[in-house]
Design a protein around this motif. Structure first.
Motif, PDB file in Angstrom:
ATOM      1  N   MET A   1       0.835  -1.207   0.000  1.00 10.94           N
ATOM      2  CA  MET A   1       0.000   0.000   0.000  1.00 10.94           C
ATOM      3  C   MET A   1       0.868   1.255   0.000  1.00 10.94           C
ATOM      4  N   GLY A   2       0.460   2.230  -0.693  1.00  7.80           N
ATOM      5  CA  GLY A   2       1.221   3.477  -0.732  1.00  7.80           C
ATOM      6  C   GLY A   2       0.974   4.320   0.496  1.00  7.80           C
ATOM      7  N   ARG A   3       1.610   5.437   0.561  1.00  9.23           N
ATOM      8  CA  ARG A   3       1.438   6.330   1.710  1.00  9.23           C
ATOM      9  C   ARG A   3       0.428   7.422   1.395  1.00  9.23           C
ATOM     10  N   ARG A   4      -0.354   7.741   2.396  1.00  8.80           N
ATOM     11  CA  ARG A   4      -1.367   8.770   2.204  1.00  8.80           C
ATOM     12  C   ARG A   4      -0.723  10.163   2.164  1.00  8.80           C
ATOM     13  N   LEU A   5      -1.205  11.024   1.284  1.00  7.02           N
ATOM     14  CA  LEU A   5      -0.680  12.387   1.212  1.00  7.02           C
ATOM     15  C   LEU A   5      -1.094  13.137   2.476  1.00  7.02           C
ATOM     16  N   PRO A   6      -0.162  13.894   3.085  1.00  4.19           N
ATOM     17  CA  PRO A   6      -0.438  14.615   4.340  1.00  4.19           C
ATOM     18  C   PRO A   6      -1.175  15.937   4.083  1.00  4.19           C
ATOM     19  N   ARG A   7      -1.714  16.496   5.157  1.00  7.18           N
ATOM     20  CA  ARG A   7      -2.481  17.743   5.051  1.00  7.18           C
ATOM     21  C   ARG A   7      -1.688  18.830   4.331  1.00  7.18           C
ATOM     22  N   GLY A   8      -0.409  18.910   4.670  1.00 10.37           N
ATOM     23  CA  GLY A   8       0.422  19.972   4.107  1.00 10.37           C
ATOM     24  C   GLY A   8       0.493  19.947   2.590  1.00 10.37           C
ATOM     25  N   PHE A   9       0.332  18.765   2.024  1.00 10.63           N
ATOM     26  CA  PHE A   9       0.375  18.633   0.562  1.00 10.63           C
ATOM     27  C   PHE A   9      -0.703  19.484  -0.101  1.00 10.63           C
ATOM     28  N   TYR A  10      -1.830  19.579   0.571  1.00 10.15           N
ATOM     29  CA  TYR A  10      -2.991  20.266  -0.019  1.00 10.15           C
ATOM     30  C   TYR A  10      -3.011  21.767   0.261  1.00 10.15           C
ATOM     31  N   ARG A  11      -2.169  22.208   1.223  1.00 12.73           N
ATOM     32  CA  ARG A  11      -2.214  23.605   1.636  1.00 12.73           C
ATOM     33  C   ARG A  11      -1.403  24.489   0.703  1.00 12.73           C
ATOM     34  N   ARG A  12      -1.880  24.658  -0.500  1.00 11.27           N
ATOM     35  CA  ARG A  12      -1.255  25.555  -1.477  1.00 11.27           C
ATOM     36  C   ARG A  12      -2.325  25.910  -2.496  1.00 11.27           C
ATOM     37  N   PRO A  13      -2.073  26.950  -3.275  1.00 14.06           N
ATOM     38  CA  PRO A  13      -3.081  27.371  -4.252  1.00 14.06           C
ATOM     39  C   PRO A  13      -3.461  26.235  -5.194  1.00 14.06           C
ATOM     40  N   SER A  14      -4.704  26.209  -5.604  1.00  9.19           N
ATOM     41  CA  SER A  14      -5.187  25.137  -6.480  1.00  9.19           C
ATOM     42  C   SER A  14      -4.364  25.072  -7.763  1.00  9.19           C
ATOM     43  N   LEU A  15      -3.853  26.215  -8.181  1.00  9.02           N
ATOM     44  CA  LEU A  15      -3.070  26.261  -9.421  1.00  9.02           C
ATOM     45  C   LEU A  15      -1.791  25.439  -9.287  1.00  9.02           C
ATOM     46  N   GLN A  16      -1.276  25.321  -8.066  1.00  8.71           N
ATOM     47  CA  GLN A  16      -0.103  24.474  -7.826  1.00  8.71           C
ATOM     48  C   GLN A  16      -0.509  23.045  -7.495  1.00  8.71           C
ATOM     49  N   LEU A  17      -1.616  22.938  -6.762  1.00  2.56           N
ATOM     50  CA  LEU A  17      -2.051  21.607  -6.341  1.00  2.56           C
ATOM     51  C   LEU A  17      -2.530  20.765  -7.523  1.00  2.56           C
ATOM     52  N   ALA A  18      -3.185  21.394  -8.481  1.00  3.48           N
ATOM     53  CA  ALA A  18      -3.769  20.640  -9.600  1.00  3.48           C
ATOM     54  C   ALA A  18      -2.726  19.796 -10.346  1.00  3.48           C
ATOM     55  N   PRO A  19      -1.620  20.393 -10.802  1.00  5.04           N
ATOM     56  CA  PRO A  19      -0.607  19.557 -11.461  1.00  5.04           C
ATOM     57  C   PRO A  19       0.092  18.606 -10.499  1.00  5.04           C
ATOM     58  N   ALA A  20       0.207  19.003  -9.216  1.00  2.00           N
ATOM     59  CA  ALA A  20       0.900  18.161  -8.240  1.00  2.00           C
ATOM     60  C   ALA A  20       0.147  16.869  -7.956  1.00  2.00           C
ATOM     61  N   LEU A  21      -1.165  16.879  -8.176  1.00  2.81           N
ATOM     62  CA  LEU A  21      -1.967  15.679  -7.891  1.00  2.81           C
ATOM     63  C   LEU A  21      -1.808  14.605  -8.965  1.00  2.81           C
ATOM     64  N   LEU A  22      -1.335  15.001 -10.151  1.00  5.49           N
ATOM     65  CA  LEU A  22      -1.214  14.040 -11.246  1.00  5.49           C
ATOM     66  C   LEU A  22      -0.241  12.928 -10.869  1.00  5.49           C
TER      67      LEU A  22
END
Length: 211
Positions: free
Chosen positions: A1-22
């Motif tokens: 099983m992989g590791r779950r992304l932490p809260r901090g991963f999501y705490r940035r503008p959607s414009l940065q988060l969108a490509p980071a989620l790929l």
DNA sequence: TCCCCGATTAACT
DNA sequence: GTTAATCGGGGAG
């Protein structure tokens, strides 16, 4: 099983988060015991000052989750029919989110096919409404915590190859069509539309009004 | 309360 | 490639 992304991963503008989620993997554990998993290949960013965002005109009962803390799921219903999944981004009080548009199925294909009428595997999560249905997600999961919840979450996946991420105009909008805030893994065969392609030229965007 | 429209999809030609 | 289906939500009255 992989590791779950932490809260901090999501705490940035959607414009940065969108490509980071790929490349990362959405996992869903349903009440019926089934677990499904898919690799995110297409996302769209929706910012606070964005006329195309549901939150642009302030909080309502529908979009309230967008104003909350990052790392939660915002689910709305498009065309009164199709549930669509979004990941809440940035700090609490800042309404921004990332629309999850398409993914490549990894596990639980049988459960997905049972919900979707057994299309070709690569079409199971090809499009926001199809993906939500394959994942048994609807408004009940609005506000679900992706970091600590046990119904739906995101785990770290294999990172995209260099240069694999392509940006282009978002799909299905009547406004803000000039913002290239759709992000795709260009090589995927599960995109809702070809990467970076002109989805809706300004002319046809205007003609939508005459439906 | 009513009305209009949509961050879409599936079924057509 | 084109189009009808379908109903929840926001805003007006």
């Amino acid at each position: 099983m992989g590791r779950r992304l932490p809260r901090g991963f999501y705490r940035r503008p959607s414009l940065q988060l969108a490509p980071a989620l790929l490349g990362h993997e959405l996992v869903r554990a349903s009440d019926d015991g089934s677990i499904v998993r898919a690799r995110i290949v297409e996302t769209e960013a929706y910012e606070p000052d964005d006329p195309a965002s549901h939150a642009f005109r302030g909080p309502t009962p529908r979009n309230g989750v967008m104003f909350g803390p990052a790392g939660h799921l915002y689910v709305y219903v498009a065309y009164g029919v199709h549930p669509c999944m979004n990941v809440v981004a940035d700090a609490e009080g800042i309404a921004s989110a990332v629309l999850l548009r398409a993914a490549e199925p990894i596990a639980g294909l049988e459960a997905m096919a049972a919900r979707r009428g057994s299309p070709p595997d690569r079409d199971l999560c090809r499009g926001p409404g199809r993906w939500s249905r394959a994942f048994d997600v609807d408004r009940v999961l609005d506000g679900a915590d992706l970091v600590s919840g046990d119904r739906v979450w995101i785990e770290r996946g294999s990172p995209p190859e260099r240069g694999a991420i392509v940006a282009g105009p978002r799909i299905g909008l009547a406004v803000a069509t000039e913002r290239p805030w759709r992000f795709c893994l260009a090589g995927s065969r599960s995109l809702s539309r070809p990467a970076g392609g002109v989805s809706r030229p300004p002319a046809s965007a205007a003609s939508r009004r005459s439906r």
